[in-house]
Design a protein around this motif. Structure first.
Motif, PDB file in Angstrom:
ATOM      1  N   GLN A 288      40.587 -22.860  56.293  1.00  0.00           N
ATOM      2  CA  GLN A 288      41.151 -22.699  57.286  1.00  0.00           C
ATOM      3  C   GLN A 288      40.707 -22.603  58.772  1.00  0.00           C
ATOM      4  O   GLN A 288      40.253 -22.343  59.659  1.00  0.00           O
ATOM      5  CB  GLN A 288      41.683 -21.147  57.809  1.00  0.00           C
ATOM      6  CG  GLN A 288      42.731 -20.904  56.073  1.00  0.00           C
ATOM      7  CD  GLN A 288      43.727 -19.301  56.488  1.00  0.00           C
ATOM      8  OE1 GLN A 288      42.675 -18.360  56.568  1.00  0.00           O
ATOM      9  NE2 GLN A 288      44.181 -18.845  55.351  1.00  0.00           N
ATOM     10  N   VAL A 289      39.355 -22.472  58.793  1.00  0.00           N
ATOM     11  CA  VAL A 289      38.700 -22.915  59.701  1.00  0.00           C
ATOM     12  C   VAL A 289      39.219 -24.658  60.953  1.00  0.00           C
ATOM     13  O   VAL A 289      39.264 -24.970  60.015  1.00  0.00           O
ATOM     14  CB  VAL A 289      36.847 -23.022  59.362  1.00  0.00           C
ATOM     15  CG1 VAL A 289      36.487 -23.131  60.888  1.00  0.00           C
ATOM     16  CG2 VAL A 289      36.724 -22.049  59.349  1.00  0.00           C
TER      17      VAL A 289
ATOM     18  N   VAL B  84      29.574 -20.411  40.949  1.00  0.00           N
ATOM     19  CA  VAL B  84      30.691 -21.026  41.202  1.00  0.00           C
ATOM     20  C   VAL B  84      32.019 -20.083  41.653  1.00  0.00           C
ATOM     21  O   VAL B  84      33.130 -20.064  42.455  1.00  0.00           O
ATOM     22  CB  VAL B  84      31.329 -21.154  39.980  1.00  0.00           C
ATOM     23  CG1 VAL B  84      32.835 -21.171  38.784  1.00  0.00           C
ATOM     24  CG2 VAL B  84      30.129 -22.306  39.632  1.00  0.00           C
ATOM     25  N   ILE B  85      31.319 -18.678  41.687  1.00  0.00           N
ATOM     26  CA  ILE B  85      32.222 -17.600  42.405  1.00  0.00           C
ATOM     27  C   ILE B  85      32.268 -17.159  43.542  1.00  0.00           C
ATOM     28  O   ILE B  85      33.415 -17.809  43.871  1.00  0.00           O
ATOM     29  CB  ILE B  85      31.720 -16.287  41.456  1.00  0.00           C
ATOM     30  CG1 ILE B  85      31.737 -15.841  40.240  1.00  0.00           C
ATOM     31  CG2 ILE B  85      32.227 -15.141  42.751  1.00  0.00           C
ATOM     32  CD1 ILE B  85      31.335 -15.305  39.367  1.00  0.00           C
ATOM     33  N   VAL B  86      31.434 -18.114  44.527  1.00  0.00           N
ATOM     34  CA  VAL B  86      31.261 -17.952  46.367  1.00  0.00           C
ATOM     35  C   VAL B  86      32.528 -18.834  46.081  1.00  0.00           C
ATOM     36  O   VAL B  86      32.785 -18.833  47.353  1.00  0.00           O
ATOM     37  CB  VAL B  86      30.140 -18.026  46.523  1.00  0.00           C
ATOM     38  CG1 VAL B  86      30.001 -17.990  48.397  1.00  0.00           C
ATOM     39  CG2 VAL B  86      29.072 -16.748  45.792  1.00  0.00           C
ATOM     40  N   ALA B  87      31.520 -20.362  46.000  1.00  0.00           N
ATOM     41  CA  ALA B  87      32.897 -21.306  46.307  1.00  0.00           C
ATOM     42  C   ALA B  87      34.365 -21.370  46.038  1.00  0.00           C
ATOM     43  O   ALA B  87      34.732 -21.323  46.945  1.00  0.00           O
ATOM     44  CB  ALA B  87      32.118 -22.561  45.534  1.00  0.00           C
ATOM     45  N   SER B  88      34.550 -20.634  45.342  1.00  0.00           N
ATOM     46  CA  SER B  88      35.941 -20.435  44.509  1.00  0.00           C
ATOM     47  C   SER B  88      36.324 -19.573  45.910  1.00  0.00           C
ATOM     48  O   SER B  88      37.653 -19.719  45.792  1.00  0.00           O
ATOM     49  CB  SER B  88      35.779 -20.613  42.950  1.00  0.00           C
ATOM     50  OG  SER B  88      35.276 -20.598  42.419  1.00  0.00           O
ATOM     51  N   LEU B  89      35.602 -18.250  45.748  1.00  0.00           N
ATOM     52  CA  LEU B  89      36.639 -17.244  46.778  1.00  0.00           C
ATOM     53  C   LEU B  89      36.152 -17.551  47.882  1.00  0.00           C
ATOM     54  O   LEU B  89      37.360 -17.435  48.442  1.00  0.00           O
ATOM     55  CB  LEU B  89      35.645 -15.876  46.127  1.00  0.00           C
ATOM     56  CG  LEU B  89      36.366 -15.109  44.815  1.00  0.00           C
ATOM     57  CD1 LEU B  89      34.972 -14.289  45.277  1.00  0.00           C
ATOM     58  CD2 LEU B  89      37.019 -15.305  44.458  1.00  0.00           C
ATOM     59  N   SER B  90      35.617 -18.468  48.356  1.00  0.00           N
ATOM     60  CA  SER B  90      35.865 -18.978  50.183  1.00  0.00           C
ATOM     61  C   SER B  90      36.366 -20.140  50.195  1.00  0.00           C
ATOM     62  O   SER B  90      36.786 -19.966  51.483  1.00  0.00           O
ATOM     63  CB  SER B  90      34.347 -18.866  50.397  1.00  0.00           C
ATOM     64  OG  SER B  90      33.661 -19.989  49.640  1.00  0.00           O
ATOM     65  N   SER B  91      36.998 -21.045  49.144  1.00  0.00           N
ATOM     66  CA  SER B  91      37.365 -22.426  49.251  1.00  0.00           C
ATOM     67  C   SER B  91      38.687 -21.928  50.368  1.00  0.00           C
ATOM     68  O   SER B  91      38.444 -22.612  51.376  1.00  0.00           O
ATOM     69  CB  SER B  91      37.962 -22.893  48.493  1.00  0.00           C
ATOM     70  OG  SER B  91      38.188 -24.427  48.546  1.00  0.00           O
TER      71      SER B  91
ATOM     72  N   LEU C 230      35.068 -28.536  54.316  1.00  0.00           N
ATOM     73  CA  LEU C 230      34.102 -27.544  54.119  1.00  0.00           C
ATOM     74  C   LEU C 230      34.825 -27.460  52.154  1.00  0.00           C
ATOM     75  O   LEU C 230      34.281 -27.331  51.689  1.00  0.00           O
ATOM     76  CB  LEU C 230      33.677 -26.852  54.574  1.00  0.00           C
ATOM     77  CG  LEU C 230      33.057 -26.514  55.633  1.00  0.00           C
ATOM     78  CD1 LEU C 230      32.828 -25.577  56.185  1.00  0.00           C
ATOM     79  CD2 LEU C 230      31.493 -26.805  55.045  1.00  0.00           C
ATOM     80  N   GLN C 231      36.381 -27.450  52.528  1.00  0.00           N
ATOM     81  CA  GLN C 231      36.956 -27.537  51.530  1.00  0.00           C
ATOM     82  C   GLN C 231      36.871 -28.477  50.131  1.00  0.00           C
ATOM     83  O   GLN C 231      36.891 -27.990  49.284  1.00  0.00           O
ATOM     84  CB  GLN C 231      38.284 -27.163  52.195  1.00  0.00           C
ATOM     85  CG  GLN C 231      38.867 -26.254  50.520  1.00  0.00           C
ATOM     86  CD  GLN C 231      40.697 -26.172  51.218  1.00  0.00           C
ATOM     87  OE1 GLN C 231      40.350 -26.610  52.442  1.00  0.00           O
ATOM     88  NE2 GLN C 231      41.297 -25.297  50.293  1.00  0.00           N
TER      89      GLN C 231
END
Length: 124
Positions: free
Chosen positions: A87-88, A75-82, A95-96
């Motif tokens: 922007q890709v 959850v932390i990684v998915a939230s921070l990387s969203s 992916l988002q």
């Protein structure tokens, strides 16, 4: 004999429910831009309910600590990387959306598992 078979089948269904939920979340995330906007809240609600069911029935007390730890990290990684993934240029929005639907499925399950764990700690 019949009870044992029914319990075995129920255990298999419960075990596969998490995998099915993740696959549905992935597919919904990939095709969500193709669906009408009026359907998305209902599909997200189905994912949330599936996550709640998984939280109640799929995670055993021996799996609780690992499940909460790993899902919290996810959850932390998915939230921070969203935002970064969004922007890709070509695949970023997809992916988002996939991460958002995965979170809609996984977060309710970890909330239920965490509450059950706290209740078990309070009981002991």
């Amino acid at each position: 004999m019949v009870k044992e078979y029914a319990k075995s089948v129920a255990n298999k269904v419960i075990a596969y429910s998490f995998v099915v939920g993740v696959v549905i979340a992935l597919i919904l995330g990939l095709i969500s831009n193709l669906l009408p906007a009026s359907i998305l809240p209902y599909m997200t609600s189905v994912l949330i309910l599936a996550g709640i069911i998984v939280g109640f029935f799929n995670i055993t007390p021996t799996e609780t600590r690992d499940y909460v730890l790993f899902v919290t990290a996810l959850v932390i990684v998915a939230s921070l990387s969203s935002n970064v993934l969004g922007q890709v240029q070509v695949i970023g929005p997809a992916l988002q959306r996939v991460l958002a639907t995965l979170l809609a499925f996984i977060v309710p399950s970890v909330v239920i598992v965490s509450i059950k764990a706290v209740m078990n700690l309070a009981r002991d």
